[in-house]
Design an enzyme around this catalytic site. Sequence first.
Site, mmCIF file in Angstrom:
data_model
loop_
_atom_site.group_PDB
_atom_site.id
_atom_site.type_symbol
_atom_site.label_atom_id
_atom_site.label_comp_id
_atom_site.label_asym_id
_atom_site.label_seq_id
_atom_site.Cartn_x
_atom_site.Cartn_y
_atom_site.Cartn_z
ATOM 1 N N GLU A 281 -20.852 17.231 -12.264
ATOM 2 C CA GLU A 281 -20.915 18.454 -13.058
ATOM 3 C C GLU A 281 -19.780 19.365 -12.602
ATOM 4 O O GLU A 281 -19.678 19.719 -11.434
ATOM 5 C CB GLU A 281 -22.284 19.124 -12.846
ATOM 6 C CG GLU A 281 -22.549 20.314 -13.726
ATOM 7 C CD GLU A 281 -22.542 19.990 -15.216
ATOM 8 O OE1 GLU A 281 -22.687 18.807 -15.597
ATOM 9 O OE2 GLU A 281 -22.360 20.919 -16.005
ATOM 10 N N GLU A 312 -13.793 24.630 -19.255
ATOM 11 C CA GLU A 312 -13.446 23.619 -18.256
ATOM 12 C C GLU A 312 -12.723 22.426 -18.887
ATOM 13 O O GLU A 312 -11.889 21.800 -18.239
ATOM 14 C CB GLU A 312 -14.706 23.177 -17.501
ATOM 15 C CG GLU A 312 -15.214 24.282 -16.596
ATOM 16 C CD GLU A 312 -16.731 24.367 -16.526
ATOM 17 O OE1 GLU A 312 -17.394 23.391 -16.908
ATOM 18 O OE2 GLU A 312 -17.241 25.425 -16.133
ATOM 19 N N ASP A 470 -25.923 23.851 -16.337
ATOM 20 C CA ASP A 470 -26.439 22.826 -15.413
ATOM 21 C C ASP A 470 -27.716 22.201 -15.977
ATOM 22 O O ASP A 470 -27.948 20.997 -15.851
ATOM 23 C CB ASP A 470 -26.764 23.449 -14.039
ATOM 24 C CG ASP A 470 -25.540 24.117 -13.421
ATOM 25 O OD1 ASP A 470 -24.419 23.695 -13.755
ATOM 26 O OD2 ASP A 470 -25.720 25.057 -12.631
HETATM 27 P P1 ADP Z 1 -23.483 28.194 -16.390
HETATM 28 O O1 ADP Z 1 -22.570 27.582 -15.370
HETATM 29 O O2 ADP Z 1 -23.904 29.590 -16.075
HETATM 30 O O3 ADP Z 1 -24.607 27.317 -16.730
HETATM 31 P P2 ADP Z 1 -21.821 27.297 -18.542
HETATM 32 O O4 ADP Z 1 -20.675 27.947 -19.195
HETATM 33 O O5 ADP Z 1 -21.565 26.063 -17.766
HETATM 34 O O6 ADP Z 1 -22.556 28.376 -17.667
HETATM 35 O O7 ADP Z 1 -22.940 26.913 -19.631
HETATM 36 C C1 ADP Z 1 -23.404 27.796 -20.511
HETATM 37 C C2 ADP Z 1 -24.024 26.994 -21.656
HETATM 38 O O8 ADP Z 1 -25.330 27.457 -21.857
HETATM 39 C C3 ADP Z 1 -23.309 27.164 -22.968
HETATM 40 O O9 ADP Z 1 -22.336 26.165 -23.138
HETATM 41 C C4 ADP Z 1 -24.418 27.048 -23.998
HETATM 42 O O10 ADP Z 1 -24.513 25.717 -24.443
HETATM 43 C C5 ADP Z 1 -25.664 27.407 -23.219
HETATM 44 N N1 ADP Z 1 -26.184 28.726 -23.586
HETATM 45 C C6 ADP Z 1 -25.663 29.919 -23.274
HETATM 46 N N2 ADP Z 1 -26.396 30.927 -23.810
HETATM 47 C C7 ADP Z 1 -27.403 30.342 -24.490
HETATM 48 C C8 ADP Z 1 -28.498 30.843 -25.285
HETATM 49 N N3 ADP Z 1 -28.683 32.148 -25.480
HETATM 50 N N4 ADP Z 1 -29.348 29.940 -25.838
HETATM 51 C C9 ADP Z 1 -29.171 28.611 -25.651
HETATM 52 N N5 ADP Z 1 -28.153 28.100 -24.930
HETATM 53 C C10 ADP Z 1 -27.282 28.939 -24.348
#
Ligand code: ADP
Length: 491
Positions: A281, A312, A470
């Site tokens: 990841e 990324e 994650d």
């Molecule tokens: P983190 O590392 O904090 O998990 P990422 O950028 O890797 O952040 O992942 C965020 C992902 O979470 C986004 O790509 C999206 O798919 C999902 N996500 C973000 N906000 C929401 C939401 N309100 N509802 C559903 N999925 C969400």
Amino acid sequence: MDIEEWEQRHTEAFYDAKEALPYLDGMFVAYNSNIDAIRHLTEEDLSRLVGLFDEAEIQDRVAVYPREIAEPLDFVARLLISMREGKAAEVPAYTAETHEWLKEHLGFDYARMGGQAGIISNLLARLGLKKVVAYVPWLSEEQAEYFADSGNILHPKVENGQVLLKPPGEAFKPGTGSKVNWILEFSKDLKVTCAGSTFRVPRDNRLIISSRPKWIRLDMDKEIYEQLDSLLPIDGAMLSGYQMIKEEYEDGSTYNDYVEHSVKVIDKLKSLNPDLRIHVELTSIQNRVIRKAILTEIVARHVHSLGLDTVEVANALNVLGYEELSYSVIRKGENGIMSLYQGAVQLMKDLKLERVHVHSLGFYICILAKGHPLTLKEQRDALLFSSVLAAAQALNGKIDNLTEAEAGLEVPVSAKGIEDLETFQLYCTGRKLCTPDEFEYGYIYGPDHDAILIPSKVVDRPKATVGIGDTISAGAFAAMLARMKQRQAGK
Ligand code: ADP
């Protein structure tokens, strides 16, 4: 695309995955975990903090714009800068003194598990996997308390030269310090006064003080490496935290040493169970040398699966020499999703992966190498399962068990996600990359790869967004492995 149909598919996929998960024997999860200490700042907090210093000195330090928190004055200066600019910032602290000082002079409202491996271990344990073997090289007594108390998380512990699996609370290394990241939140309109000038915070935001203790090494204890078979049976490994590798260390070692050790661990895991799948990841990696080394030396040829978000993907493409494609992914213009797709295919090819899972807000893309172990419907359903988990996580800020995760089923599929995929469909059918029929199911059978594209469920006003990425990667990877095991069992 028919939104109702996608709702139905989500529901079926969720219950199918629920049935498949018990077929998993176990998952290994390493390396990074930390404690997130969260504090919401009030005006009183702020005037108290400012009152601890000479205001002219604070002003001078603000002008210096410290890039790290070496002493408390740096902290107050960076806090004022963040509040004034309303921009999110993450500033490193390399010593434990910052943590002690903040604990004494500010304290936190609550603390939670942080770090990809920590978050993934807890999620998988709460989904009810038989066994989650977590491994955090710097497991302290305090850190151990943040693992889910579900009885199925075990951590290797060396006792009289023997590696045993124990609950984290019995497996920590005495005397190890904790990696605590401070998340200082502040609200719009908060009034700040310092050295005779006053301003109001322009928008809700936060400052993160990320702890980077010098003694942290992304490595595995020798005894554990040598007796890695004591972790078995496991069906998969989810590895993360490589971004913590540094170019050079004070003892003369370099990133090459840690890269080499990391690869050895991966090779050994695979030799112990040839069917084992390994997922890495990714997260943002500032240092380009390290980013490239992780991709080309650890991930490429060694692991099966990679999980990452769109930023990324762009960053990875950039260090691999695909600058134009990288910019096009970042610009997110009309061709954004096409570039994202092409970029993910490029990553699969260049890094010799079996699977690349990209999550974005509203849709997920998964590129699969020919010969991957499931049907495209099964691969799709693993992604749909993770979309339900993401929705539950955004809705409630947590998932305590699979039953609670069902709350995600009530969250609607993103209309924007559907729209983005429809744009992509036009592109695809125009270039004869797929037929409209296949696309309706979310599959593409390409000449040299297959792909899944699904619209995902999105919560309008999420309770929390931390760790959703994650959650998505772990949920989909576990569901895929579970289906593989279920098939092996002839079901
Ligand atoms: P983190 O590392 O904090 O998990 P990422 O950028 O890797 O952040 O992942 C965020 C992902 O979470 C986004 O790509 C999206 O798919 C999902 N996500 C973000 N906000 C929401 C939401 N309100 N509802 C559903 N999925 C969400």
